[in-house]
Scaffold this motif. Structure first.
Motif, PDB file in Angstrom:
ATOM      1  N   ASN A  84       0.846  -1.191   0.000  1.00 58.79           N
ATOM      2  CA  ASN A  84       0.000   0.000   0.000  1.00 58.79           C
ATOM      3  C   ASN A  84       0.883   1.244   0.000  1.00 58.79           C
ATOM      4  OD1 ASN A  84      -2.277   1.671   0.253  1.00 58.79           O
ATOM      5  ND2 ASN A  84      -2.140   1.644   2.486  1.00 58.79           N
ATOM      6  N   GLN A  85       1.567   1.487  -1.104  1.00 58.97           N
ATOM      7  CA  GLN A  85       2.470   2.628  -1.190  1.00 58.97           C
ATOM      8  C   GLN A  85       1.726   3.920  -0.842  1.00 58.97           C
ATOM      9  OE1 GLN A  85       5.910   2.560  -2.004  1.00 58.97           O
ATOM     10  NE2 GLN A  85       5.753   4.643  -1.232  1.00 58.97           N
ATOM     11  N   VAL A  86       2.253   4.686   0.096  1.00 56.53           N
ATOM     12  CA  VAL A  86       1.552   5.847   0.641  1.00 56.53           C
ATOM     13  C   VAL A  86       2.373   7.112   0.433  1.00 56.53           C
ATOM     14  CG1 VAL A  86       0.769   6.944   2.792  1.00 56.53           C
ATOM     15  CG2 VAL A  86       0.284   4.535   2.367  1.00 56.53           C
ATOM     16  N   GLU A  87       1.694   8.177   0.011  1.00 62.84           N
ATOM     17  CA  GLU A  87       2.262   9.521   0.021  1.00 62.84           C
ATOM     18  C   GLU A  87       1.483  10.368   1.018  1.00 62.84           C
ATOM     19  OE1 GLU A  87       4.951  10.287  -1.451  1.00 62.84           O
ATOM     20  OE2 GLU A  87       5.157   8.607  -2.874  1.00 62.84           O
ATOM     21  N   LEU A  88       2.157  11.306   1.619  1.00 63.81           N
ATOM     22  CA  LEU A  88       1.496  12.187   2.579  1.00 63.81           C
ATOM     23  C   LEU A  88       0.395  13.001   1.912  1.00 63.81           C
ATOM     24  CD1 LEU A  88       4.387  13.744   4.713  1.00 63.81           C
ATOM     25  CD2 LEU A  88       2.668  12.100   5.457  1.00 63.81           C
ATOM     26  N   SER A  89      -0.676  13.215   2.648  1.00 65.48           N
ATOM     27  CA  SER A  89      -1.733  14.116   2.215  1.00 65.48           C
ATOM     28  C   SER A  89      -1.396  15.522   2.714  1.00 65.48           C
ATOM     29  CB  SER A  89      -3.084  13.678   2.780  1.00 65.48           C
ATOM     30  OG  SER A  89      -4.042  14.701   2.636  1.00 65.48           O
ATOM     31  N   VAL A  90      -1.052  16.409   1.787  1.00 66.43           N
ATOM     32  CA  VAL A  90      -0.664  17.768   2.169  1.00 66.43           C
ATOM     33  C   VAL A  90      -1.809  18.464   2.912  1.00 66.43           C
ATOM     34  CG1 VAL A  90      -0.082  20.052   1.282  1.00 66.43           C
ATOM     35  CG2 VAL A  90       1.036  18.025   0.338  1.00 66.43           C
ATOM     36  N   LEU A  91      -3.014  18.381   2.362  1.00 65.72           N
ATOM     37  CA  LEU A  91      -4.133  19.054   3.008  1.00 65.72           C
ATOM     38  C   LEU A  91      -4.514  18.362   4.314  1.00 65.72           C
ATOM     39  CD1 LEU A  91      -6.421  20.041  -0.001  1.00 65.72           C
ATOM     40  CD2 LEU A  91      -4.646  21.378   1.151  1.00 65.72           C
ATOM     41  N   GLY A  92      -4.361  17.049   4.372  1.00 66.54           N
ATOM     42  CA  GLY A  92      -4.621  16.337   5.610  1.00 66.54           C
ATOM     43  C   GLY A  92      -3.673  16.757   6.718  1.00 66.54           C
ATOM     44  N   GLN A  93      -2.410  16.921   6.378  1.00 65.46           N
ATOM     45  CA  GLN A  93      -1.431  17.365   7.369  1.00 65.46           C
ATOM     46  C   GLN A  93      -1.691  18.811   7.798  1.00 65.46           C
ATOM     47  OE1 GLN A  93       2.336  15.944   7.942  1.00 65.46           O
ATOM     48  NE2 GLN A  93       1.037  14.151   8.183  1.00 65.46           N
ATOM     49  N   THR A  94      -2.018  19.639   6.828  1.00 69.77           N
ATOM     50  CA  THR A  94      -2.316  21.040   7.137  1.00 69.77           C
ATOM     51  C   THR A  94      -3.506  21.151   8.076  1.00 69.77           C
ATOM     52  OG1 THR A  94      -1.432  21.786   5.007  1.00 69.77           O
ATOM     53  CG2 THR A  94      -2.977  23.271   6.134  1.00 69.77           C
ATOM     54  N   ALA A  95      -4.571  20.436   7.746  1.00 66.64           N
ATOM     55  CA  ALA A  95      -5.784  20.485   8.557  1.00 66.64           C
ATOM     56  C   ALA A  95      -5.551  19.869   9.931  1.00 66.64           C
ATOM     57  CB  ALA A  95      -6.917  19.762   7.835  1.00 66.64           C
ATOM     58  N   GLY A  96      -4.863  18.742   9.969  1.00 66.88           N
ATOM     59  CA  GLY A  96      -4.629  18.074  11.246  1.00 66.88           C
ATOM     60  C   GLY A  96      -3.795  18.921  12.192  1.00 66.88           C
ATOM     61  N   GLU A  97      -2.731  19.513  11.680  1.00 64.29           N
ATOM     62  CA  GLU A  97      -1.904  20.362  12.535  1.00 64.29           C
ATOM     63  C   GLU A  97      -2.702  21.539  13.079  1.00 64.29           C
ATOM     64  OE1 GLU A  97       1.738  23.547  12.368  1.00 64.29           O
ATOM     65  OE2 GLU A  97       1.523  22.178  10.665  1.00 64.29           O
ATOM     66  N   ALA A  98      -3.462  22.197  12.216  1.00 66.53           N
ATOM     67  CA  ALA A  98      -4.269  23.341  12.667  1.00 66.53           C
ATOM     68  C   ALA A  98      -5.279  22.914  13.719  1.00 66.53           C
ATOM     69  CB  ALA A  98      -4.972  23.981  11.472  1.00 66.53           C
ATOM     70  N   ALA A  99      -5.897  21.754  13.521  1.00 66.49           N
ATOM     71  CA  ALA A  99      -6.891  21.284  14.487  1.00 66.49           C
ATOM     72  C   ALA A  99      -6.251  20.993  15.838  1.00 66.49           C
ATOM     73  CB  ALA A  99      -7.593  20.047  13.939  1.00 66.49           C
ATOM     74  N   TYR A 100      -5.131  20.280  15.828  1.00 69.74           N
ATOM     75  CA  TYR A 100      -4.481  19.957  17.099  1.00 69.74           C
ATOM     76  C   TYR A 100      -3.995  21.216  17.818  1.00 69.74           C
ATOM     77  CZ  TYR A 100      -4.502  14.943  16.003  1.00 69.74           C
ATOM     78  OH  TYR A 100      -4.886  13.657  15.738  1.00 69.74           O
ATOM     79  N   ARG A 101      -3.631  22.235  17.055  1.00 69.84           N
ATOM     80  CA  ARG A 101      -3.136  23.471  17.675  1.00 69.84           C
ATOM     81  C   ARG A 101      -4.255  24.377  18.163  1.00 69.84           C
ATOM     82  NH1 ARG A 101      -1.379  27.001  14.864  1.00 69.84           N
ATOM     83  NH2 ARG A 101      -1.400  26.157  12.731  1.00 69.84           N
ATOM     84  N   THR A 102      -5.386  24.427  17.436  1.00 66.40           N
ATOM     85  CA  THR A 102      -6.335  25.521  17.660  1.00 66.40           C
ATOM     86  C   THR A 102      -7.770  25.097  17.976  1.00 66.40           C
ATOM     87  OG1 THR A 102      -6.996  25.705  15.318  1.00 66.40           O
ATOM     88  CG2 THR A 102      -4.998  26.883  15.998  1.00 66.40           C
ATOM     89  N   ALA A 103      -8.100  23.833  17.820  1.00 64.11           N
ATOM     90  CA  ALA A 103      -9.516  23.444  17.862  1.00 64.11           C
ATOM     91  C   ALA A 103      -9.935  22.758  19.158  1.00 64.11           C
ATOM     92  CB  ALA A 103      -9.846  22.543  16.670  1.00 64.11           C
ATOM     93  N   GLY A 104      -9.178  22.925  20.222  1.00 64.20           N
ATOM     94  CA  GLY A 104      -9.532  22.280  21.478  1.00 64.20           C
ATOM     95  C   GLY A 104     -10.874  22.732  22.022  1.00 64.20           C
ATOM     96  N   ASP A 105     -11.133  24.029  22.011  1.00 66.10           N
ATOM     97  CA  ASP A 105     -12.418  24.524  22.521  1.00 66.10           C
ATOM     98  C   ASP A 105     -13.576  24.042  21.656  1.00 66.10           C
ATOM     99  OD1 ASP A 105     -11.111  25.808  24.571  1.00 66.10           O
ATOM    100  OD2 ASP A 105     -11.134  27.776  23.607  1.00 66.10           O
ATOM    101  N   TRP A 106     -13.376  24.080  20.336  1.00 62.87           N
ATOM    102  CA  TRP A 106     -14.398  23.575  19.415  1.00 62.87           C
ATOM    103  C   TRP A 106     -14.720  22.118  19.732  1.00 62.87           C
ATOM    104  CZ3 TRP A 106     -14.324  19.475  16.015  1.00 62.87           C
ATOM    105  CH2 TRP A 106     -15.310  19.434  15.032  1.00 62.87           C
TER     106      TRP A 106
END
Length: 393
Positions: A271-293
């Protein structure tokens, strides 16, 4: 923010957006008018901090091959430390395009055709598919239950491991669909059995953030101060917590270097995998900023659960409602009030719902259904009232 305010601000209509949950009802259930409480995603949009990060990345206009940003690990690890008292090492973490993808890779990498792989049923059915699709031998141990609480049958687990030479146990923690958050004692007992018999444990912890009751989630990585980490692979992702499944970004956490090398070789092969650029962008932002949400989202799920539990306790006490400790998925046992062989007709034709059915999770559980509570209260309230009406008639 109140539940009503959260729903008003973040609730969305997903019809006609190519939503599997909403727009495939006719194809999957034969009725486009059903209220969908099946697929495990939500009717709530991301907070602006996450969508803004995605938009900024999109404006760059290039989506070529990428490497992971150390800032992602920092945000993810900080979330784990703050929420779950779990500290990760960067070298443990690799990425995949989804937890189910990882299960298929693991089964192919760490077992051979016909080898035995165990799951604890009723359980999320792709666990079973990952075994049978790859021509391995599926071994099940049914969870014990006393009324509305489920526990592991440790004697049965160990006996079947020995009798079938089980090589891998795929564990769901918190458990989908019955909503248990396993205690440290339960986890250590399971992990010690598997270590004693050289069984690799794969712990799917994708629902780890959803603590609906008073129980605190415990990662298998922290049990007995990491004593079992050399026999352990942990899978999770931001996709459940932040409703971003199709951004295709998940985590494979493997403390043991030899196991990680084997997994990466298997991933390359199967299952050759490449990183999802938008997935990484969204995930990082969520972990940093979305705790209250996220905390406000959990309040909505908790309110929905309390409504279902309280209404059915008073008006249909013969319906068993599983105690919801973790996940946003509620298990209802209707076998005392509905003929299990007619459950599909009853739920769809009389109640008007699209749900996941018990027999999808275990052959022993026809007559049970799973409801998705990560949705607008209006849908949950309507579903309960429709169920009560159908039971009377």
């Amino acid at each position: 923010m109140s539940v009503t305010d959260f729903v008003n601000q973040y609730g969305v209509d997903r019809r006609h957006t190519n939503s599997l949950k909403w727009d495939a009802l006719d194809e999957r259930f034969g009725d486009a008018t059903l209220t969908p409480l099946w697929v495990a995603d939500m009717e709530f949009r991301e907070p602006a901090s996450v969508t803004d990060a995605i938009i900024e990345r999109v404006r760059h206009g290039v989506f070529g091959y990428a490497i992971d940003d150390p800032a992602y690990f920092d945000a993810f690890n900080n979330w784990q430390q703050t929420r779950h008292n779990l500290s990760l090492e960067r070298r443990w973490l690799t990425f995949d395009n989804g937890v189910v993808n990882s299960l298929y890779t693991i089964v192919n990498t760490f077992t051979k055709p016909d080898d035995a792989v165990m799951v604890l049923t009723p359980v999320y059915y792709p666990f079973k598919n990952a075994v049978t699709d790859n021509h391995r031998t599926l071994i099940t141990s049914e969870l014990k239950h006393d009324q509305d609480t489920f526990t592991i049958d440790f004697a049965d687990v160990e006996a079947k491991i020995v009798a079938n030479d089980v090589r891998v146990l795929i564990h769901c923690s918190p458990h989908n669909p019955i909503g248990r958050i396993w205690t440290p004692k339960e986890l250590e007992q399971l992990l010690s059995i598997c270590a004693r018999h050289n069984v690799l444990v794969v712990s799917d912890e994708i629902h780890q953030d959803f603590e609906i009751g008073d129980c605190k989630f415990v990662s298998a990585l922290t049990v007995a101060d990491g004593r079992y980490n050399d026999h352990l692979i942990v899978l999770n992702a931001p996709s459940k917590s932040f409703n971003m499944a199709t951004l295709l970004n998940s985590h494979v956490i493997i403390p043991n270097a030899t196991l990680q090398t084997q997994f990466l070789a298997g991933q390359k092969c199967f299952n050759q995998v490449e990183l999802s650029v938008l997935g990484q962008t969204a995930g990082e932002a969520a972990y940093r900023t979305a705790g209250d949400w996220f905390d406000e989202l959990v309040a909505v799920i908790r309110s929905n659960y309390q409504y279902v539990r309280d209404e059915l306790a008073v008006k249909a006490p013969a319906v068993h409602v599983a105690n919801l400790e973790g996940t946003y998925l509620l298990w209802l046992d209707l076998r005392s009030v509905v003929d299990p062989t007619t459950i599909h007709e009853f739920v769809q034709n009389k109640v008007g719902l699209a749900v996941d059915y018990g027999e999808w999770f275990s052959d022993e559980d026809q007559g049970c259904i799973r409801l998705n509570l990560a949705t607008k209260p209006e849908f949950v309230h309507a579903a309960v009232q429709q169920l009560l009406t159908a039971l009377v008639h």
